[in-house]
Design an enzyme around this catalytic site. Structure first.
Site, PDB file in Angstrom:
ATOM      1  N   SER A  17       0.841  -1.205   0.000  1.00 44.56           N
ATOM      2  CA  SER A  17       0.000   0.000   0.000  1.00 44.56           C
ATOM      3  C   SER A  17       0.873   1.251   0.000  1.00 44.56           C
ATOM      4  O   SER A  17       2.103   1.163   0.085  1.00 44.56           O
ATOM      5  CB  SER A  17      -0.945   0.015   1.227  1.00 44.56           C
ATOM      6  OG  SER A  17      -0.209   0.048   2.420  1.00 44.56           O
ATOM      7  N   ASP A  60       7.463 -10.636   6.744  1.00 48.88           N
ATOM      8  CA  ASP A  60       7.284  -9.710   7.867  1.00 48.88           C
ATOM      9  C   ASP A  60       8.680  -9.215   8.241  1.00 48.88           C
ATOM     10  O   ASP A  60       9.558 -10.024   8.591  1.00 48.88           O
ATOM     11  CB  ASP A  60       6.637 -10.477   9.032  1.00 48.88           C
ATOM     12  CG  ASP A  60       6.360  -9.591  10.240  1.00 48.88           C
ATOM     13  OD1 ASP A  60       7.072  -8.587  10.435  1.00 48.88           O
ATOM     14  OD2 ASP A  60       5.438  -9.918  10.993  1.00 48.88           O
ATOM     15  N   VAL A  61       8.911  -7.914   8.185  1.00 53.43           N
ATOM     16  CA  VAL A  61      10.278  -7.407   8.415  1.00 53.43           C
ATOM     17  C   VAL A  61      10.713  -7.511   9.879  1.00 53.43           C
ATOM     18  O   VAL A  61      11.871  -7.260  10.195  1.00 53.43           O
ATOM     19  CB  VAL A  61      10.477  -5.954   7.902  1.00 53.43           C
ATOM     20  CG1 VAL A  61      10.313  -5.874   6.396  1.00 53.43           C
ATOM     21  CG2 VAL A  61       9.572  -4.964   8.633  1.00 53.43           C
ATOM     22  N   ASN A  87      11.079   0.441   3.073  1.00 53.80           N
ATOM     23  CA  ASN A  87       9.941   1.352   3.203  1.00 53.80           C
ATOM     24  C   ASN A  87       8.907   0.857   4.213  1.00 53.80           C
ATOM     25  O   ASN A  87       8.104   1.655   4.702  1.00 53.80           O
ATOM     26  CB  ASN A  87       9.311   1.496   1.798  1.00 53.80           C
ATOM     27  CG  ASN A  87       7.937   2.093   1.842  1.00 53.80           C
ATOM     28  OD1 ASN A  87       7.780   3.305   2.006  1.00 53.80           O
ATOM     29  ND2 ASN A  87       6.900   1.248   1.720  1.00 53.80           N
ATOM     30  N   TYR A 151       7.832   6.684  17.267  1.00 59.36           N
ATOM     31  CA  TYR A 151       7.951   6.822  15.810  1.00 59.36           C
ATOM     32  C   TYR A 151       9.151   7.705  15.482  1.00 59.36           C
ATOM     33  O   TYR A 151       9.990   7.350  14.640  1.00 59.36           O
ATOM     34  CB  TYR A 151       6.660   7.416  15.225  1.00 59.36           C
ATOM     35  CG  TYR A 151       6.687   7.525  13.716  1.00 59.36           C
ATOM     36  CD1 TYR A 151       6.573   6.392  12.916  1.00 59.36           C
ATOM     37  CD2 TYR A 151       6.845   8.763  13.089  1.00 59.36           C
ATOM     38  CE1 TYR A 151       6.604   6.490  11.524  1.00 59.36           C
ATOM     39  CE2 TYR A 151       6.875   8.867  11.703  1.00 59.36           C
ATOM     40  CZ  TYR A 151       6.757   7.736  10.924  1.00 59.36           C
ATOM     41  OH  TYR A 151       6.799   7.818   9.550  1.00 59.36           O
TER      42      TYR A 151
HETATM   43  N1  LIG Z   1       2.636   8.738   5.012  1.00 56.29           N
HETATM   44  C1  LIG Z   1       3.433   9.631   5.587  1.00 56.29           C
HETATM   45  O1  LIG Z   1       3.051  10.763   5.930  1.00 56.29           O
HETATM   46  C2  LIG Z   1       4.869   9.276   5.828  1.00 56.29           C
HETATM   47  C3  LIG Z   1       5.764  10.316   6.136  1.00 56.29           C
HETATM   48  C4  LIG Z   1       7.093  10.006   6.376  1.00 56.29           C
HETATM   49  C5  LIG Z   1       7.523   8.692   6.297  1.00 56.29           C
HETATM   50  N2  LIG Z   1       6.621   7.710   5.994  1.00 56.29           N
HETATM   51  C6  LIG Z   1       7.115   6.336   5.948  1.00 56.29           C
HETATM   52  O2  LIG Z   1       6.790   5.774   4.699  1.00 56.29           O
HETATM   53  C7  LIG Z   1       6.740   4.364   4.816  1.00 56.29           C
HETATM   54  C8  LIG Z   1       5.527   3.828   4.106  1.00 56.29           C
HETATM   55  O3  LIG Z   1       4.360   4.271   4.787  1.00 56.29           O
HETATM   56  P1  LIG Z   1       3.001   4.652   4.038  1.00 56.29           P
HETATM   57  O4  LIG Z   1       2.706   6.054   4.395  1.00 56.29           O
HETATM   58  O5  LIG Z   1       3.048   4.262   2.619  1.00 56.29           O
HETATM   59  O6  LIG Z   1       1.961   3.773   4.873  1.00 56.29           O
HETATM   60  P2  LIG Z   1       1.112   2.478   4.499  1.00 56.29           P
HETATM   61  O7  LIG Z   1       0.285   2.698   3.300  1.00 56.29           O
HETATM   62  O8  LIG Z   1       0.438   2.102   5.766  1.00 56.29           O
HETATM   63  O9  LIG Z   1       2.225   1.405   4.134  1.00 56.29           O
HETATM   64  C9  LIG Z   1       2.973   0.730   5.095  1.00 56.29           C
HETATM   65  C10 LIG Z   1       3.528  -0.535   4.459  1.00 56.29           C
HETATM   66  O10 LIG Z   1       4.370  -1.204   5.403  1.00 56.29           O
HETATM   67  C11 LIG Z   1       4.011  -2.570   5.434  1.00 56.29           C
HETATM   68  N3  LIG Z   1       4.328  -3.162   6.730  1.00 56.29           N
HETATM   69  C12 LIG Z   1       3.908  -2.757   7.954  1.00 56.29           C
HETATM   70  N4  LIG Z   1       4.392  -3.575   8.903  1.00 56.29           N
HETATM   71  C13 LIG Z   1       5.129  -4.523   8.249  1.00 56.29           C
HETATM   72  C14 LIG Z   1       5.874  -5.646   8.665  1.00 56.29           C
HETATM   73  N5  LIG Z   1       5.958  -5.994   9.966  1.00 56.29           N
HETATM   74  N6  LIG Z   1       6.516  -6.398   7.739  1.00 56.29           N
HETATM   75  C15 LIG Z   1       6.416  -6.064   6.429  1.00 56.29           C
HETATM   76  N7  LIG Z   1       5.729  -5.012   5.968  1.00 56.29           N
HETATM   77  C16 LIG Z   1       5.087  -4.250   6.873  1.00 56.29           C
HETATM   78  C17 LIG Z   1       2.521  -2.605   5.115  1.00 56.29           C
HETATM   79  O11 LIG Z   1       2.170  -3.844   4.527  1.00 56.29           O
HETATM   80  P3  LIG Z   1       1.459  -5.096   5.236  1.00 56.29           P
HETATM   81  O12 LIG Z   1       0.514  -4.550   6.254  1.00 56.29           O
HETATM   82  O13 LIG Z   1       0.805  -5.800   4.091  1.00 56.29           O
HETATM   83  O14 LIG Z   1       2.595  -5.883   5.816  1.00 56.29           O
HETATM   84  C18 LIG Z   1       2.418  -1.511   4.065  1.00 56.29           C
HETATM   85  O15 LIG Z   1       2.702  -2.032   2.797  1.00 56.29           O
HETATM   86  C19 LIG Z   1       6.780   4.072   6.329  1.00 56.29           C
HETATM   87  O16 LIG Z   1       8.079   3.669   6.704  1.00 56.29           O
HETATM   88  C20 LIG Z   1       6.448   5.409   6.948  1.00 56.29           C
HETATM   89  O17 LIG Z   1       7.006   5.561   8.246  1.00 56.29           O
HETATM   90  C21 LIG Z   1       5.318   7.964   5.762  1.00 56.29           C
END
Ligand SMILES: NC(=O)c1ccc[n+]([C@@H]2O[C@H](COP(=O)([O-])OP(=O)(O)OC[C@H]3O[C@@H](n4cnc5c(N)ncnc54)[C@H](OP(=O)(O)O)[C@@H]3O)[C@@H](O)[C@H]2O)c1
Length: 259
Positions: A17, A60-61, A87, A151
């Site tokens: 996602s 799962d990471v 990511n 976080y």
């Molecule tokens: N959105 C923001 O505002 C923002 C800002 C700065 C940084 N980020 C960073 O960007 C990255 C992606 O986030 P996003 O915003 O795209 O959120 P997201 O749509 O919730 O995506 C998070 C992804 O991480 C995966 N994930 C979570 N736990 C996991 C695990 N234990 N093992 C493997 N995969 C796992 C989820 O997949 P599954 O649940 O299928 O495993 C999902 O694909 C994150 O590191 C977040 O901290 C986001």
């Protein structure tokens, strides 16, 4: 040296996602082989059905065995890893005390622990595939210490780990980038609170970050902020601390970490 993505192999964690999915779609369209890893198999399968070159892999990471198995599969089936995009990540709630301990440790283990596990598992293959790239999707929260404390800690950890490995791994032909996005609307980070404030217009889309990751693969940058103007806060933190504190407390309130 120019870095042509065509025909190269990329591994993206958290590809089911948000930013990871948008990046997998973008890199797949460029002609890369993209190993898309996450826990939700059905989401990865839809992605693979829609984008040529995307290969789903459930991992799962937080599991060292899962991450080692991912690296072993990539080495065996594809023989190279030219780009590792760490990511996968989760948010976290406010840290107020003992009740928040498990959530805090889990957040740190997914975000920082997952990155460290993946870099350990892929180090040898990345070196054998040089010139190669690691892009660690950290956060502006890893530079400013705003929002939920665990976080921010996980992202400060990713920033430090990226910076140190960028120096240490350069001689092996591997660039390591700390890529720091600001507010992006995704499933895990819906930005509900920010979108209720006048700052709503700063909320970006997953493809803004995917584009920045693509650019990083091309130019081998070791740091990138998305959008770039957030860097003003980072500079202010160091050169004008009182001014920074006023701005940062506003960002903290806007992020909704106290709700
Ligand atoms: N959105 C923001 O505002 C923002 C800002 C700065 C940084 N980020 C960073 O960007 C990255 C992606 O986030 P996003 O915003 O795209 O959120 P997201 O749509 O919730 O995506 C998070 C992804 O991480 C995966 N994930 C979570 N736990 C996991 C695990 N234990 N093992 C493997 N995969 C796992 C989820 O997949 P599954 O649940 O299928 O495993 C999902 O694909 C994150 O590191 C977040 O901290 C986001």
């Amino acid at each position: 040296m120019s870095w042509d993505p065509t025909g190269k192999v990329a591994v993206i964690t958290g590809a089911s996602s948000g930013i990871g999915e948008a990046t997998a779609r973008r890199l797949g369209r460029l002609g890369m082989t993209v190993i898309a890893a996450a826990r939700r198999e059905e989401r990865l399968q839809v992605l693979a059905d829609e984008v040529p070159g995307v290969v789903p892999h459930v991992a799962d990471v937080t599991s060292t065995a899962d991450v080692d198995a991912l690296a072993a599969r990539v080495a065996e089936e594809f023989g190279a890893c030219h780009a590792l995009i760490n990511n996968a990540g989760v948010g976290g709630g406010a840290f107020d005390g003992r009740d928040d301990l498990d959530d805090a440790l889990r957040t740190i283990d997914v975000n920082l622990g997952g990155t460290v596990r993946c870099m350990a598992a892929f180090a040898e293959l990345l070196a054998a595939s040089a010139p190669s790239r690691v892009v660690n999707v950290a956060s502006v929260a890893g530079k400013l210490g705003v929002g939920p404390a665990a976080y921010a800690a996980s992202k400060f950890g990713m920033v430090g780990f990226s910076e140190a490995t960028a120096f240490a791994w350069a001689s092996r032909g591997i660039t390591v980038c700390q890529l720091n996005p600001g507010f992006i609307e995704t499933e895990g980070f819906p930005q509900t609170q920010v979108k209720r404030t006048p700052a709503a217009r700063v909320v970006g889309e997953p493809d803004d970050v995917a584009r920045a990751i693509h650019r990083t693969l091309l130019d081998g940058a070791t740091e990138r902020t998305v959008p770039a103007w957030y860097r003003a806060f980072v500079v202010a933190r160091h050169v004008a601390a009182p001014l920074y504190r006023v701005g940062a407390s506003r960002i903290d309130r806007a992020s909704g970490s106290r709700d």
